[in-house]
Scaffold this active site. Sequence first.
Site, PDB file in Angstrom:
ATOM      1  CG  MET A  30      -1.861  -1.233   1.205  1.00  0.00           C
ATOM      2  SD  MET A  30      -3.383  -0.995   2.118  1.00  0.00           S
ATOM      3  CE  MET A  30      -2.763  -0.719   3.760  1.00  0.00           C
ATOM      4  CG  LEU A  33       7.235   1.314  -0.795  1.00  0.00           C
ATOM      5  CD1 LEU A  33       7.990   1.081  -2.105  1.00  0.00           C
ATOM      6  CD2 LEU A  33       6.346   0.112  -0.482  1.00  0.00           C
ATOM      7  N   GLY A  36      11.243  -2.781   5.720  1.00  0.00           N
ATOM      8  CA  GLY A  36      10.560  -4.082   5.676  1.00  0.00           C
ATOM      9  C   GLY A  36      10.166  -4.415   4.240  1.00  0.00           C
ATOM     10  CG  HIS A  37       7.167  -2.158   2.152  1.00  0.00           C
ATOM     11  ND1 HIS A  37       6.899  -1.068   2.937  1.00  0.00           N
ATOM     12  CD2 HIS A  37       5.996  -2.850   2.074  1.00  0.00           C
ATOM     13  CE1 HIS A  37       5.634  -1.091   3.309  1.00  0.00           C
ATOM     14  NE2 HIS A  37       5.064  -2.158   2.816  1.00  0.00           N
ATOM     15  N   GLY A 147       5.179 -10.038   4.242  1.00  0.00           N
ATOM     16  CA  GLY A 147       5.988 -10.010   5.462  1.00  0.00           C
ATOM     17  C   GLY A 147       5.338 -10.821   6.579  1.00  0.00           C
ATOM     18  CD  GLN A 153      -1.676  -8.809   4.541  1.00  0.00           C
ATOM     19  OE1 GLN A 153      -2.544  -7.954   4.659  1.00  0.00           O
ATOM     20  NE2 GLN A 153      -0.452  -8.502   4.177  1.00  0.00           N
ATOM     21  CB  SER A 185       4.547  -0.953  11.021  1.00  0.00           C
ATOM     22  OG  SER A 185       3.266  -0.479  10.680  1.00  0.00           O
ATOM     23  CB  SER A 186       3.207   2.100   6.626  1.00  0.00           C
ATOM     24  OG  SER A 186       3.771   1.238   5.684  1.00  0.00           O
TER      25      SER A 186
HETATM   26  O1  PAF Z   1      -0.041  -5.721   3.719  1.00  0.00           O
HETATM   27  C1  PAF Z   1      -0.482  -4.816   2.976  1.00  0.00           C
HETATM   28  O2  PAF Z   1       0.166  -3.792   2.739  1.00  0.00           O
HETATM   29  C2  PAF Z   1      -1.855  -4.981   2.339  1.00  0.00           C
HETATM   30  O3  PAF Z   1      -2.732  -5.637   3.202  1.00  0.00           O
HETATM   31  C3  PAF Z   1      -1.810  -5.678   0.967  1.00  0.00           C
HETATM   32  C4  PAF Z   1      -1.312  -7.093   1.080  1.00  0.00           C
HETATM   33  C5  PAF Z   1      -0.907  -4.891   0.023  1.00  0.00           C
HETATM   34  C6  PAF Z   1      -3.220  -5.726   0.346  1.00  0.00           C
HETATM   35  O4  PAF Z   1      -3.728  -4.445   0.146  1.00  0.00           O
END
Ligand code: PAF
Length: 287
Positions: A30, A33, A36-37, A147, A153, A185-186
């Site tokens: 989302m 970034l 972690g990303h 992650g 999730q 985390s964002s």
């Molecule tokens: O983890 C996230 O950033 C979101 O839940 C994802 C997997 C991009 C879905 O919108």
Amino acid sequence: MEVCRTIESVRDMVGKARGEGKRIGLAPTMGALHIGHVSLLRRAAEECDFVVVSIFVNPTQFGPGEDFDNYPRPFDRDLDICRKSGVDIVFAPTAGIMYPDENLTWVEVEKLTEPLCGMSRTGHFRGVTTVCAKLFNIVLPDAAYFGLKDAQQAAVIKKMVADLNMALEIVVCPTVREANGLAVSSRNKYLSETQREEASKIYASLLKCEELIAGGETNSSKIVRQMREILDEIAGGEVEYVEIVDAGTLAKVETVKGSVLAAVALKLGRARLIDNIVCRIIQPEAQ
Ligand code: PAF
């Protein structure tokens, strides 16, 4: 690196790469970034020949009163990070592209979405699985990267992929932490310096769980009690849950055996923080 705004353009470019025999990796994000990303993007670049990152703040996974409108959207900075991390395409659609009409088709994983974050975030996982299914159908990746910080999730997406026979591998990458242990985390952007220090006690509580299990403690209630004592010290913190669940089914366990997930959700100021640790009981060798 190309920035694609439409489904047709991303399909076209990925199709060409696939035609050249390239392995396609997708990191759904989302945006906003962080390191972690970056660890997901680097892993994707190591394991794949062509890396797609989606940047889309997905409205269907936010509930009323959640932070959809305020979610950080530093798009130019995100593009810079992608460029430096070996990304080939950034897919950045608008909500109108992803959901052009009233959406009447939803992907919902049962049971795994009920405990932990599912208890307070009604409809959240339905939004996540629906958008991920759409992204997988658009990009048709060989592998998608997530992650472990969002352990529920990841488990839910793995189950969706298995149940719907989707032809891709789900790769779950380790949680990246700040120096004090706080999971990156964002939403850490919402914390003050003092709150960031306080929030490091979340990881301290998870390490306590790991230490207790390593020391032979198997009674979940006792472990949770000691974790809770640490979490209750967080000034201004409001524990949403602290639980020990089976790492596969996410069902609560009374006695720790096999692989368990200790998971915490806590509100601190404007941020809702989640974190977890996987602990394994080492069975003694049979004589
Ligand atoms: O983890 C996230 O950033 C979101 O839940 C994802 C997997 C991009 C879905 O919108």
